[in-house]
Scaffold this motif. Structure first.
Motif, mmCIF file in Angstrom:
data_model
loop_
_atom_site.group_PDB
_atom_site.id
_atom_site.type_symbol
_atom_site.label_atom_id
_atom_site.label_comp_id
_atom_site.label_asym_id
_atom_site.label_seq_id
_atom_site.Cartn_x
_atom_site.Cartn_y
_atom_site.Cartn_z
ATOM 1 N N ARG A 1 0.887 -1.273 -0.361
ATOM 2 C CA ARG A 1 -0.166 0.222 0.240
ATOM 3 C C ARG A 1 0.873 1.458 0.195
ATOM 4 O O ARG A 1 0.746 2.297 -0.396
ATOM 5 C CB ARG A 1 -1.141 0.058 1.429
ATOM 6 N N TYR B 1 -4.174 7.936 1.192
ATOM 7 C CA TYR B 1 -4.296 6.746 2.287
ATOM 8 C C TYR B 1 -3.769 5.612 2.455
ATOM 9 O O TYR B 1 -4.848 5.000 1.219
ATOM 10 C CB TYR B 1 -4.988 7.569 2.691
ATOM 11 N N ASP B 2 -3.997 4.421 2.258
ATOM 12 C CA ASP B 2 -3.745 3.176 2.636
ATOM 13 C C ASP B 2 -5.574 2.888 2.050
ATOM 14 O O ASP B 2 -6.019 2.063 1.877
ATOM 15 C CB ASP B 2 -3.414 3.371 3.923
ATOM 16 N N ARG B 3 -6.389 3.412 3.229
ATOM 17 C CA ARG B 3 -8.221 3.151 3.063
ATOM 18 C C ARG B 3 -8.359 3.683 1.791
ATOM 19 O O ARG B 3 -9.667 2.847 1.150
ATOM 20 C CB ARG B 3 -8.210 4.325 4.105
ATOM 21 N N ASP B 4 -7.192 4.172 0.904
ATOM 22 C CA ASP B 4 -7.927 4.148 -0.658
ATOM 23 C C ASP B 4 -7.392 3.518 -1.273
ATOM 24 O O ASP B 4 -8.095 2.832 -2.839
ATOM 25 C CB ASP B 4 -6.695 5.754 -1.155
ATOM 26 N N ASN C 1 -7.613 -0.254 -1.993
ATOM 27 C CA ASN C 1 -8.775 -1.930 -1.220
ATOM 28 C C ASN C 1 -7.188 -2.981 -1.500
ATOM 29 O O ASN C 1 -6.283 -3.148 -2.655
ATOM 30 C CB ASN C 1 -9.598 -1.889 -2.682
#
Length: 95
Positions: A32, A77-80, A82
């Protein structure tokens, strides 16, 4: 001389077929981070992400490309990212 060539060819073949020695598999978190680095390196300006800094040293915040709808969409961001993107990155690297 013939046996030596065959030995060298066999040795090279074995080395090439083995996984890289000392090459650790990247964790998902490392993948990531690499995806984020690649995304940011391809962005032409200073304000890709809210945490980026403008040329005057201030935080980009809401002026960042990430914060504005439409146009470029850098990954910040990491959350972006999947799981499918992580797997695609691994596949691209051959691992």
């Amino acid at each position: 001389m013939g046996k030596m060539r065959i030995g060298i060819l066999v040795g090279v073949g074995l080395i090439l077929s083995m996984p890289a020695i000392g090459k650790e598999a990247l964790t998902d978190a490392q993948v990531r981070q690499q995806i984020i680095r690649e995304s940011l390196s391809s962005y032409p300006g200073n304000c890709a992400c809210p945490y980026s800094t403008m040329s005057n040293g201030r935080s980009c915040g809401g002026r960042s490309a990430y914060s504005k709808p439409g146009g470029r969409s850098p990954i910040c961001y990491d959350r972006d990212i999947n799981d499918a993107q992580v797997q695609a990155f691994r596949k691209r690297l051959g691992g």
